[in-house]
Enzyme design. Structure first.
Site, PDB file in Angstrom:
ATOM      1  N   ARG A   1       6.671   5.426   2.493  1.00 61.16           N
ATOM      2  CA  ARG A   1       5.584   6.408   2.485  1.00 61.16           C
ATOM      3  C   ARG A   1       4.450   5.966   3.418  1.00 61.16           C
ATOM      4  O   ARG A   1       3.907   6.774   4.172  1.00 61.16           O
ATOM      5  CB  ARG A   1       5.039   6.569   1.060  1.00 61.16           C
TER       6      ARG A   1
ATOM      7  N   LEU B   1       0.887  -1.173   0.000  1.00 62.51           N
ATOM      8  CA  LEU B   1       0.000   0.000   0.000  1.00 62.51           C
ATOM      9  C   LEU B   1       0.914   1.209   0.000  1.00 62.51           C
ATOM     10  O   LEU B   1       1.672   1.398   0.949  1.00 62.51           O
ATOM     11  CB  LEU B   1      -0.785  -0.056   1.318  1.00 62.51           C
ATOM     12  N   HIS B   2       0.912   1.978  -1.078  1.00 64.10           N
ATOM     13  CA  HIS B   2       1.811   3.142  -1.048  1.00 64.10           C
ATOM     14  C   HIS B   2       1.308   4.341  -1.827  1.00 64.10           C
ATOM     15  O   HIS B   2       1.878   5.416  -1.721  1.00 64.10           O
ATOM     16  CB  HIS B   2       3.202   2.757  -1.572  1.00 64.10           C
ATOM     17  N   ARG B   3       0.233   4.181  -2.600  1.00 66.45           N
ATOM     18  CA  ARG B   3      -0.224   5.301  -3.431  1.00 66.45           C
ATOM     19  C   ARG B   3      -0.682   6.464  -2.572  1.00 66.45           C
ATOM     20  O   ARG B   3      -1.381   6.263  -1.566  1.00 66.45           O
ATOM     21  CB  ARG B   3      -1.411   4.876  -4.281  1.00 66.45           C
TER      22      ARG B   3
END
Ligand code: UD1
Length: 362
Positions: free
Chosen positions: A239, A206-208
């Site tokens: 992030r 999960l990084h967007r």
């Protein structure tokens, strides 16, 4: 022929692996500029050693920042390098701020630009990646597209004449790595601490920005992963770590096991050993597909539409708003029985890139 590759973020280093391999042993000069967008060793250095890519010829050390500050710093640092090198091609990869900075610096110096992974579209103008890829395609001279769908998008935007389908370089890297992982004795990953890899588990990332930056959204996604019926190896991108800390959210809750990002071969082994993937990463959606594991994508759309057939990839933008049981059975669904197909090419795209660059020399 002299080519300057401009890279900076994790997925670009994977793609560079395929291109550098194609250049190795040829008489062409291939210089690499690393912008420094990613600087943690696990997001950067590890790929150079893993893929045997020579050290970058130039390292800009730009680091993190707002989009404008980061892209602007790259532009300022790239100008003199490209002026000095004066290559036959500037090769930019994918859709990050390093991509648009490289393309802009080159085009303003009248240097020919080739865009690898051209023509992908999400049609979601809120994604920074969408601005980067659309703008890069429109300023590049040669558009190296991975798929027929990408070629169609480019044609729809009046760019057909500059576009060539070369296949997807990620296939080269993924298949080579898969074969090496299987040859050295199997699918069991060695560095998923806290996960029993003999039992079913899921791999997640999960990084967007659209998933991590809003605390309510991020909290809903973490809760959804925590509710899954099998352990979830969440490979935590910096992030995600930074945003979770900032919003006071705990990552390791329920089914989630907090794992570090993995080197590429470990990632491939982790996916092969898993029962499926849950992600918002474009690369990982495709890797799941190539490695024959079902993927659940935490987004409203995907650029890699070819993965959606037969439920190999399922889009679930709001798992926290779905009935709990439906979410659980979707994300933990079995491997589809339908075959996957080969929409991304056969694994020789790196060589194809080199050939097309040679053919299109000015
Ligand atoms: C970038 C790309 C994204 C790509 C992703 C792959 C843009 C706009 N986004 O997103 O398209 O999918 O890379 O990973 O170019 N950080 C670290 N260490 C690092 C790098 C980043 O701690 O080595 C942290 C910093 O807090 C930074 C944040 O991660 O502010 C975001 O990094 P950034 O490069 O801006 O974007 P990514 O989310 O990594």
């Amino acid at each position: 022929m002299k080519v300057v590759s401009i890279v900076g973020a994790r997925p670009q280093l994977v793609k560079l692996g395929a291109v550098a391999r194609a250049f190795a042993g040829t008489e062409h000069a291939h210089r690499v500029v690393h912008t420094g967008q990613h600087y943690d060793p696990e997001l950067s250095d590890v790929f150079f050693s893993e893929f045997g890519i020579p050290e970058p010829d130039f390292h800009l050390g730009v680091g993190s920042g707002s989009h404008g500050a980061q892209t602007g710093a790259m532009l300022a640092a790239l100008d003199p390098i490209l002026e000095e090198e004066h290559p036959d091609w500037v090769l930019v990869y994918g859709d990050t701020n390093s991509t648009i900075a490289g393309a802009l610096s080159a085009v303003k110096q009248h240097l020919p630009v080739a865009h690898l992974e051209a023509g992908l579209r999400s049609f979601n103008r809120r994604m920074p990646e969408e601005h980067n890829r659309v703008l890069t395609d429109h300023c590049a001279d040669l558009l190296l597209a991975p798929t027929e769908e990408a070629m169609r998008h480019l044609a729809n935007e009046g760019l057909a004449e500059r576009a060539v389908r070369v296949g997807d370089v990620m296939v080269d890297v993924c298949f080579n790595t898969r074969d090496a992982v299987l040859a050295r004795g199997g699918e069991r990953p060695v560095s998923l601490e806290g996960i029993d890899t003999d039992a079913p588990y899921l791999v997640a990332t999960l990084h967007r920005a659209e998933n991590t930056d809003d605390p309510e959204r991020l909290s809903g996604l973490i809760k959804a992963l925590a509710d899954l019926p099998v352990p979830v190896a969440l490979l935590v991108h910096p992030r995600l770590r930074a945003k979770a800390d900032q919003h006071g959210l705990k990552i390791e809750t329920g089914s989630i096991v907090d794992c570090r990002p993995l080197p590429y071969a470990e990632l491939v082994a982790a996916v092969l050993g898993s029962t499926g993937v849950v992600t918002d990463s474009g690369g990982l959606q495709k890797e799941a597909y190539l490695l024959g594991r079902p993927c659940t994508t935490l987004r409203t759309e995907t650029e890699w539409v070819e993965t959606l057939h037969d439920d190999w990839n399922v889009l679930v933008p709001h798992p926290d708003r779905m009935p709990a049981e439906e979410w659980r059975t979707t994300a933990a669904r079995p491997i589809p029985s339908a075959p996957t197909g080969a929409p991304y090419g056969s694994g020789r795209a790196g060589y194809e890139v080199l050939k097309v660059l040679e053919e299109h020399l000015r």
